[in-house]
Design an enzyme around this catalytic site. Structure first.
Site, short mmCIF file in Angstrom:
data_model
loop_
_atom_site.label_atom_id
_atom_site.label_comp_id
_atom_site.label_asym_id
_atom_site.label_seq_id
_atom_site.Cartn_x
_atom_site.Cartn_y
_atom_site.Cartn_z
N ASP A 206 0.78 -1.24 0.00
CA ASP A 206 0.00 0.00 0.00
C ASP A 206 0.81 1.28 0.00
O ASP A 206 0.27 2.35 0.25
CB ASP A 206 -0.94 0.00 1.21
N GLU A 207 2.06 1.19 -0.26
CA GLU A 207 2.91 2.36 -0.24
C GLU A 207 3.88 2.39 -1.39
O GLU A 207 4.46 1.37 -1.73
CB GLU A 207 3.77 2.30 1.03
N1 LIG Z 1 1.60 -4.61 12.03
C1 LIG Z 1 1.02 -4.53 10.82
C2 LIG Z 1 0.83 -3.27 10.20
C3 LIG Z 1 0.23 -3.23 8.95
N2 LIG Z 1 -0.16 -4.39 8.32
C4 LIG Z 1 -0.83 -4.35 6.99
C5 LIG Z 1 -2.30 -3.98 7.12
C6 LIG Z 1 -2.39 -2.53 6.69
O1 LIG Z 1 -3.62 -2.18 6.12
C7 LIG Z 1 -1.25 -2.45 5.69
C8 LIG Z 1 -0.69 -1.05 5.58
O2 LIG Z 1 -0.16 -0.62 6.81
P1 LIG Z 1 -0.13 0.89 7.23
O3 LIG Z 1 0.86 1.04 8.31
O4 LIG Z 1 0.07 1.75 6.04
O5 LIG Z 1 -1.55 1.19 7.85
P2 LIG Z 1 -2.96 1.33 7.17
O6 LIG Z 1 -2.85 1.53 5.71
O7 LIG Z 1 -3.81 0.19 7.58
O8 LIG Z 1 -3.52 2.64 7.85
P3 LIG Z 1 -3.08 4.14 7.70
O9 LIG Z 1 -4.24 4.87 7.14
O10 LIG Z 1 -2.72 4.60 9.07
O11 LIG Z 1 -1.92 4.15 6.76
O12 LIG Z 1 -0.24 -3.35 6.17
C9 LIG Z 1 0.04 -5.61 8.95
O13 LIG Z 1 -0.31 -6.65 8.38
N3 LIG Z 1 0.62 -5.66 10.17
#
Ligand SMILES: Nc1ccn([C@H]2C[C@H](O)[C@@H](COP(=O)(O)OP(=O)(O)OP(=O)(O)O)O2)c(=O)n1
Length: 740
Positions: A206-207
DNA sequence: GCGGATCAC
DNA sequence: TATGGTGATCCGC
């Protein structure tokens, strides 16, 4: 009991929870999630609830232990500082300033680098497919949340939080099962859009970093306009919202992307003043590479924000050798200056270094059950390796004891023995496990240290296997058409002690055939998850093997973005960067040049980068290459930071060489063949080949290992680094067919 | 090379 | 009751 304070541990209000533990378990420090604004619960409330639900668990006890150990480190650091200050020469700030000046000269404000990060990614993917979830409070992951929807974050639910706790925070919370395909698909769609704006470097599913420099020039638009369009297009085409940070480098963009997260953006003007002003007030923990430990250590000596790095540069200088790997002096100074890498490049297939599978289960000491886990894990791993077409020389077993303390035990069968098959993995995995189980009582009887408590019977809650020192079988096989030989050789892995391995293997076989249906995942569910994510990462770009890897560390100092990540989900997509070169010159003391930082964790070293520079024409022998490598850094230097760099570089080069060897083998054709074990090229019959290969397993020492030729890498120094263009050529080794 | 520690997602 | 899975780097032996 003998404690002075006669405080009776009666039922009631036992000792109040430590602030550090409250923060550790449910602290706001985890700020990654936007629990801040609009929260339905206050930070204190969240901490209290989480603490109440957690405090009696084994997990909590382990965290308390870690907390205590960390506190010891902090005290030690403080002590060293006090000690150093007594004998300080008074020129510490000058030393720091000299480095700052040097780093300042590397500043490059010419590029427009963006970091795009999807909002609550997994959660958003589910909403996209099921609109009814919009606005609802839910998590993704089942028993452990990988992420939480913003609706759930208002209650304090976050990534890595077990569902049963999240539920206490948010009673109506629901947890969705992971659906990898959903994330992979969405990821591809997002990256496809990003690609229209410039070269991209995925840092995780996602990045991704995007170099908007050219786009801005071509369209004659400001960075703000460019990123505004980009985000709008992503939302219009994928239905997903992303947040973005834009600045002259990855370090700043990464931090900036968090400023207006969800669905927001933040642009830092390409001026020294803007960059520095932006980063001064940033909390250390927000910086890529600075995690809980590093933050705590720095807080311990009085630093809270990036700006404090300058204020306390003399202190940092004094304890520069005790800051731990994540806070090297140079890295911190670079951070303070708002410097970072600005080259955006994607990683390639050959950049992967390990493949692993691990499984958590109800803690048990039952040998049979533990063996079964090994078999299942091995089976899963073998499947992944086969699919990816990689084999490796080292197998590492990970055991997490019931008390959450984990250990790793590795085994490398032989210098030229590469493994990939289920049987080999099981055999080695069981051998390592049994050895650990058998040795445990002996060690304890002798009064020696052991992890996981003093019970002579090992009790584990997780077992995992990882294969490293990889070799790309696809490239090798394609080149030499020796795929069959490769397999044969790995199967005949010699030795491996274990007399009992027979029985084990036998059981394996049985299990091998029948699919485990039995408990947990085994099947489609999670396993698929891993496999899918992995492919996702690599697939798109999978191409050759070279690539550059990413982050190097040194340089300007930080590169946060270097990224790492990839993990969570698959691994694969990393980003790569190049950077300027820089090499070493610092003097002795300060120095940290090297690792400036980022290495923390993740990320690809940049070994491949150089290797890609030129087609396989010019070549030099391995020895020369290594010599050059060591020269670059500093020979036998001490562990000073500089040494770190050198060391890292050397490793990278060695790796590269291995790849080169494969490359070299490629040309084989006609009657020529290349030994899959030693890579030597021969001309002759199949029988001859068979005979030669067999020798490798006759005894430990294989036939003389030929000197391998590698192409010369571009100077690691200066100019080399950049040039992204020429790189591509050689890579095509594997072509598009990757399907896996 | 190995094992522990950190970090990221 | 109860705290995941995957991958990378660095450092000190
Ligand atoms: N300890 C973690 C952290 C994240 N992820 C996975 C699920 C998230 O959806 C994805 C992306 O992580 P991000 O840190 O970018 O967080 P999100 O996209 O979920 O939320 P935000 O809006 O804060 O970026 O990676 C995971 O499996 N375990």
């Amino acid at each position: 009991m003998a404690s002075p304070a006669p405080r009776l541990p009666v039922a009631g209000p036992s000792s109040e929870p430590k602030a550090s533990m409250l923060k550790r378990m449910g602290g706001p420090s985890d700020l990654k999630a936007g629990v801040g604004r609009g929260g339905i619960r206050t930070a204190e409330e969240i901490q209290h609830i989480v603490h109440e639900v957690s405090k009696r668990s084994k997990y909590f006890k382990d965290q308390e232990r870690r907390d205590r150990e960390l506190q010891v480190k902090v005290d030690k650091l403080k002590g060293r500082l006090a000690q150093e200050e007594l004998t300080a020469r008074g020129d510490e700030e000058d030393k720091a300033d000299a480095i700052l000046k040097e780093l300042e000269e590397t500043r490059d404000l010419s590029r427009v680098i963006a970091l795009i990060d999807a909002d609550a990614f997994y959660a958003a993917c589910h909403v996209r497919v099921n609109p009814e979830l919009e606005g609802k409070a839910f998590g993704v992951g089942g028993g452990m949340l990988t992420t939480a929807s913003y609706g759930a974050r208002k209650y304090g639910c976050r990534s890595a939080m077990p569902f049963f706790i999240a539920q206490k925070l948010c009673p109506h919370l629901v947890s969705l099962k992971l659906e990898p395909d959903l994330y992979v698909k969405a990821s591809r769609e997002i990256f496809a859009v990003l690609s229209k704006y410039g070269t991209i470097a995925p840092a995780s599913l996602d990045e991704a970093y995007v170099d908007l420099t050219q786009y801005c020039a071509d369209q004659d638009v400001t960075p703000t306009e460019a990123i505004t369009r980009l985000r709008a297009e992503v939302q219009a085409t994928t239905g997903l919202t992303v947040s973005a940070g834009v600045s002259p480098n990855k370090t700043l963009s990464k931090i900036a992307a968090d400023v207006n997260k969800p669905n927001g953006q933040f642009v830092i003007d390409p001026t020294r003043e803007a960059c520095m002003e932006f980063i001064q007030g940033v909390r250390l923990r927000k910086c890529f590479g600075i995690g809980r430990v590093c933050e705590t250590l720095l807080n311990g000596i009085g630093l809270e924000t990036v700006g404090d790095i300058f204020r306390d540069r003399a202190k940092l200088y004094l304890v520069r050798h005790h800051l731990g790997q994540s806070a090297h002096f140079r890295f911190l100074l670079g951070l303070y200056l708002g410097l970072g890498r600005n080259r955006v490049k994607r990683a390639k297939r050959g950049d992967r270094k390990t493949y692993g599978v691990e499984k958590t289960f109800t803690p048990t000491s039952d040998p049979g059950k533990l063996d079964d886990v090994i078999r299942r894990v091995a089976k899963s791993l073998a499947k992944d390796l086969k699919r990816a077409d990689f084999s490796g020389r080292t197998v590492t077993l990970r055991i997490k004891h019931a008390d959450f303390v984990s250990v790793t035990r590795a085994h490398t069968p032989g210098k030229n023995i590469y493994l990939r098959d289920y049987k080999d993995l099981v055999r080695i995995g069981l051998m390592l496990l049994h050895k650990e189980i058998d040795e445990r009582p002996k060690l304890i009887a002798r009064g020696e240290e052991v992890k996981g408590g003093r019970n002579p019977v090992l009790k584990a809650r997780l077992l995992g296997l990882r294969v490293g020192n990889l070799r790309d079988e696809r490239a090798l096989a394609k080149a030499n058409k020796l795929d069959g030989w490769v397999r044969v050789s790995s199967r005949s892995t010699p030795e491996i002690e274990l007399s009992d391995s027979d029985t084990d293997v036998q059981r394996d076989s049985d299990l091998d055939d029948d699919e485990d249906e039995d408990d947990d995942e085994a099947d489609p569910g999670k396993r698929a998850l891993n496999a899918v994510m992995r492919d996702a990462a690599i697939d798109p770009f999978a191409d050759a093997g070279d690539g550059e890897g990413g982050v190097k560390k040194e340089d300007a100092a930080c590169d946060p973005a270097a990224f790492g990540g990839a993990s969570g989900s698959g691994s694969g997509s990393w980003m790569c960067v190049d950077d300027y070169d820089n090499d070493a010159e610092d003097e002795d003391a300060e120095v940290v040049r090297g690792r400036f930082g980022v290495h923390r964790g993740a990320t690809v070293p940049k070994p491949s980068q150089r290797r890609a520079q030129q087609p396989s024409s010019s070549t030099i022998v391995q020895g020369s290459s290594l010599a050059a490598a060591s020269r670059a850094g500093s020979p036998p230097k001490r562990k000073s930071p500089a040494a770190e760099d050198a060391s890292a570089n050397e490793k990278g080069k060695k790796r590269r060489i291995r790849k080169e060897e494969e490359e070299a083998a490629k040309p084989a054709s006609g009657n020529e063949w290349t030994c899959p074990v030693c890579d030597k090229v021969f001309a002759g019959s199949e029988a001859a080949m068979s005979g030669h290969v067999a020798k490798h397993f006759a005894d430990d020492e294989p036939p003389a290992r030929p000197k391998v030729k590698v192409k010369k890498e571009c100077g690691s120094l200066g100019g080399g680094g950049m040039g992204g263009s020429k790189v591509s050529s050689k890579t095509k080794v594997k072509g598009k067919g990757r399907k896996g």
